[in-house]
Design a protein around this motif. Structure first.
Motif, PDB file in Angstrom:
ATOM      1  N   ALA A  47       0.829  -1.205   0.000  1.00  0.00           N
ATOM      2  CA  ALA A  47       0.000   0.000   0.000  1.00  0.00           C
ATOM      3  C   ALA A  47       0.863   1.255   0.000  1.00  0.00           C
ATOM      4  N   LEU A  48       1.969   1.220   0.735  1.00  0.00           N
ATOM      5  CA  LEU A  48       2.897   2.352   0.748  1.00  0.00           C
ATOM      6  C   LEU A  48       3.513   2.559  -0.628  1.00  0.00           C
ATOM      7  N   THR A  49       3.914   1.488  -1.281  1.00  0.00           N
ATOM      8  CA  THR A  49       4.492   1.584  -2.618  1.00  0.00           C
ATOM      9  C   THR A  49       3.484   2.169  -3.599  1.00  0.00           C
ATOM     10  N   SER A  50       2.236   1.723  -3.505  1.00  0.00           N
ATOM     11  CA  SER A  50       1.185   2.268  -4.358  1.00  0.00           C
ATOM     12  C   SER A  50       1.012   3.764  -4.130  1.00  0.00           C
ATOM     13  N   LEU A  51       0.990   4.169  -2.869  1.00  0.00           N
ATOM     14  CA  LEU A  51       0.802   5.572  -2.520  1.00  0.00           C
ATOM     15  C   LEU A  51       1.931   6.446  -3.057  1.00  0.00           C
ATOM     16  N   LEU A  52       3.184   6.013  -2.840  1.00  0.00           N
ATOM     17  CA  LEU A  52       4.325   6.819  -3.266  1.00  0.00           C
ATOM     18  C   LEU A  52       4.488   6.823  -4.782  1.00  0.00           C
ATOM     19  N   SER A  53       4.169   5.715  -5.446  1.00  0.00           N
ATOM     20  CA  SER A  53       4.310   5.670  -6.904  1.00  0.00           C
ATOM     21  C   SER A  53       3.341   6.621  -7.577  1.00  0.00           C
ATOM     22  N   GLN A  54       2.212   6.884  -6.931  1.00  0.00           N
ATOM     23  CA  GLN A  54       1.208   7.782  -7.498  1.00  0.00           C
ATOM     24  C   GLN A  54       1.495   9.244  -7.194  1.00  0.00           C
ATOM     25  N   LYS A  55       2.262   9.515  -6.128  1.00  0.00           N
ATOM     26  CA  LYS A  55       2.414  10.891  -5.657  1.00  0.00           C
ATOM     27  C   LYS A  55       3.811  11.485  -5.816  1.00  0.00           C
ATOM     28  N   VAL A  56       4.805  10.685  -6.205  1.00  0.00           N
ATOM     29  CA  VAL A  56       6.193  11.156  -6.184  1.00  0.00           C
ATOM     30  C   VAL A  56       6.832  11.026  -7.565  1.00  0.00           C
ATOM     31  N   ARG A  57       7.599  12.040  -7.955  1.00  0.00           N
ATOM     32  CA  ARG A  57       8.319  12.004  -9.230  1.00  0.00           C
ATOM     33  C   ARG A  57       9.335  10.869  -9.253  1.00  0.00           C
ATOM     34  N   GLU A  58       9.684  10.398 -10.456  1.00  0.00           N
ATOM     35  CA  GLU A  58      10.685   9.336 -10.590  1.00  0.00           C
ATOM     36  C   GLU A  58      12.027   9.773 -10.038  1.00  0.00           C
ATOM     37  N   SER A  59      12.404  11.035 -10.271  1.00  0.00           N
ATOM     38  CA  SER A  59      13.714  11.513  -9.835  1.00  0.00           C
ATOM     39  C   SER A  59      13.795  11.733  -8.328  1.00  0.00           C
ATOM     40  N   GLU A  60      12.649  11.649  -7.617  1.00  0.00           N
ATOM     41  CA  GLU A  60      12.641  11.864  -6.177  1.00  0.00           C
ATOM     42  C   GLU A  60      12.250  10.610  -5.402  1.00  0.00           C
ATOM     43  N   ARG A  61      12.011   9.520  -6.132  1.00  0.00           N
ATOM     44  CA  ARG A  61      11.512   8.316  -5.464  1.00  0.00           C
ATOM     45  C   ARG A  61      12.543   7.691  -4.539  1.00  0.00           C
ATOM     46  N   GLY A  62      13.812   7.723  -4.941  1.00  0.00           N
ATOM     47  CA  GLY A  62      14.843   7.085  -4.143  1.00  0.00           C
ATOM     48  C   GLY A  62      14.919   7.670  -2.744  1.00  0.00           C
ATOM     49  N   PHE A  63      15.011   9.001  -2.654  1.00  0.00           N
ATOM     50  CA  PHE A  63      15.144   9.631  -1.342  1.00  0.00           C
ATOM     51  C   PHE A  63      13.857   9.505  -0.533  1.00  0.00           C
ATOM     52  N   THR A  64      12.697   9.686  -1.192  1.00  0.00           N
ATOM     53  CA  THR A  64      11.431   9.600  -0.471  1.00  0.00           C
ATOM     54  C   THR A  64      11.225   8.208   0.105  1.00  0.00           C
ATOM     55  N   TYR A  65      11.445   7.181  -0.724  1.00  0.00           N
ATOM     56  CA  TYR A  65      11.241   5.815  -0.243  1.00  0.00           C
ATOM     57  C   TYR A  65      12.272   5.462   0.827  1.00  0.00           C
ATOM     58  N   SER A  66      13.499   5.939   0.656  1.00  0.00           N
ATOM     59  CA  SER A  66      14.532   5.658   1.656  1.00  0.00           C
ATOM     60  C   SER A  66      14.224   6.350   2.979  1.00  0.00           C
TER      61      SER A  66
END
Length: 524
Positions: free
Chosen positions: A216-235
């Protein structure tokens, strides 16, 4: 965290005018920031277009289809959200809306922390509970691994629900249940004489409820976060796993020595319930949750453009590569998470030294230091990943480099754990292995979002299901190896072998190109 949606405001406005021109009932071409009630459906459909990451043609077709159906699940869901809080966008609107993005990032970081507080309570208390209930290593291994029996069953369901009704609602509903069960664990342990059965049952339930969290977290972040910012946000959010383990290791060790193992479960379960109350009061509303429960009760109807293209996905070698790598990563981590406390207590018997008062200093060290190292390591890996991509390095090159660190180098330090008799060296090796494993957050974890952002929750659920199943086998196998060989070296050799297989697979077959852009979507 950056902007929640990569689509700028002007393009949103043009999209709304396009929908209005197509004759959507009640659609008035006004600016999204105004959010008048008459143009609400237009704003809703525009945000749905951004959320699902579709092409403009697909988004337009689905928006018009939903507009023609005033009872559409999607329109009803987003109508409530838009009336209360517009989601963050780019450009001029971002100043007012960014605080909510930051609040959600902080809340999810804390939620992940509490998830692991509840999860590692049993490993931290397993030695004391084994002494109280007379468990041997095999029986302790059954209790420790039973968490993953439940955990592997709800991964796909959690990801799919997150893709459909919103990951934040799935997370909140599950957290309220696992928090209650964790706090009630001491009571369950004393319901009867069959302690092993009741503890196994409670861990299975906890696993079932926590299994939905990361998909569910992955779904939420994939919909709301840019590709270039996913690494830091998910980390950043993923660092909560190390922080939660650190909190339970530090505070739990003190509570264990002072008040007994029961207090550790009261602590982690109680904090989770307080977090649920906070999110419910300040970030969600009663209407949001009632709507989500209503959708669950009525089933999840699928429109033509939101079906999971599962046949399209599973024909791609890159998808199988990321699934197998996630399996390897999860299995290795779960083995270390479950058995490291026992390894240190048995290999280096603690002596009371008076600090903290009445506690074992060595026990405090090995329960705290590895996870204390992992927190900055996780944040650094996310920063490094996004920085390399912004400097022009190919996305897949960065993802593979992260996996060399997260699976390759970490496995070398795990091997070293089985070949030293020094307490200090063992702490260093364990800290390095656990810390380097956090680089997986910026590797395979976000690679799933690279491959299929429109159904990332579903795909992550599949991958994490495989990892949880491997975790069940791995943790049980670890207990069996310790019991039969009497040596911890075999366990760390197992961790290194599993990690190496996952790394090699990802290096050969891993890709970062989208594979969910098929016009023909197959039903589940």
């Amino acid at each position: 965290m950056g902007s929640c949606f990569p689509l700028d405001t002007s393009r949103k406005f043009q999209y709304i005018k396009h929908i209005a021109a197509e004759g959507c009932p009640g659609a008035t071409p006004m600016h999204p920031s105004e959010h008048p009630e008459t143009s609400l459906k237009s704003v809703v459909q525009c945000n749905l277009f951004c959320t699902h990451g579709e092409t403009e043609a697909q988004g337009r077709d689905r928006a018009l289809e939903s507009c023609r159906d005033p009872n559409s699940t999607h329109v009803s869901s987003w109508r409530v959200l838009q009336r209360r809080r517009p989601l963050a966008s780019s450009g001029a609107d971002s100043t007012l809306e960014m605080p909510e993005c930051q609040a959600w990032t902080g809340a999810l970081l804390l939620g992940t922390c509490l998830l692991y507080c509840a999860r590692v309570s049993m490993p931290v208390c397993s030695v004391s509970m084994s002494q109280d209930f007379g468990w041997n290593k095999k029986e302790a291994g059954i209790v420790l691994s039973s968490f993953f029996w439940g955990y592997c069953l709800t991964q796909i369901v959690g990801g799919h629900l997150g893709d459909r009704i919103g990951g934040e609602k799935v997370i909140l509903l599950s957290a309220s249940a696992w928090g209650f069960i964790t706090a009630a664990t001491p009571m369950l342990a004393h319901l009867g004489s069959t302690h092993l059965v009741f503890m196994t049952f409670s861990r299975i339930l906890t696993g079932l409820l926590q299994g939905v969290y990361f998909p569910a977290l992955t779904s939420l972040l994939s919909q709301k976060v840019r590709e270039s910012e996913r690494g830091f946000t998910y980390s950043t959010v993923g660092a909560g796993s190390q922080f939660g383990t650190l909190v339970t290791g530090a505070v739990g060790s003190l509570l264990l020595d002072w008040y007994g193992w029961q207090s550790v479960f009261y602590f982690s379960g109680g904090l989770t319930l307080l977090w649920v109350c906070y999110v419910y009061r300040y970030l969600l509303s009663e209407q949001d949750l009632i709507l989500a429960l209503g959708v669950l009760a009525q089933g999840l109807p699928m429109s033509q453009h939101t079906k999971v293209p599962w046949r399209q996905l599973f024909r791609k070698p890159s998808v199988w590569a990321v699934i197998f790598s996630q399996l390897s990563s999860a299995c290795s981590f779960f083995i270390l998470l479950s058995w490291l406390p026992t390894f240190f207590k048995e290999t280096f018997p603690s002596s009371k030294v008076g600090w903290p008062p009445g506690s074992s200093f060595r026990g405090w060290i090995f329960n705290v230091v590895p996870w204390l190292v992992a927190i900055p390591a996780s944040l650094f890996s996310g920063f490094l990943s996004d920085h390399l991509i912004s400097q022009g390095y190919r996305t897949i090159t960065v993802r593979k480099f992260m996996q060399v660190m997260g699976l390759g180098l970490s496995s070398i330090f795990a091997l070293c754990l089985g070949h030293t008799s020094s307490f200090c060296k063992s702490v260093v090796f364990a800290s390095a292995s656990i810390g380097l494993q956090t680089f997986n957050h910026s590797g395979i974890s976000v690679n799933i979002q690279d491959l299929a952002p429109s159904c990332a929750g579903f795909l992550f659920g599949v991958a994490n299901t495989a990892g949880a199943l491997a975790g069940v086998v791995g943790v049980c196998l670890g207990g069996y190896l310790i019991e039969t060989t009497g040596s911890w070296t075999s366990v760390f050799n197992l961790v290194a072998a599993i990690s190496s297989l996952g790394l090699c697979t990802f290096l050969v077959f891993g890709q970062a190109k989208r594979v969910d852009l098929s016009p023909a979507h197959e039903d589940l």
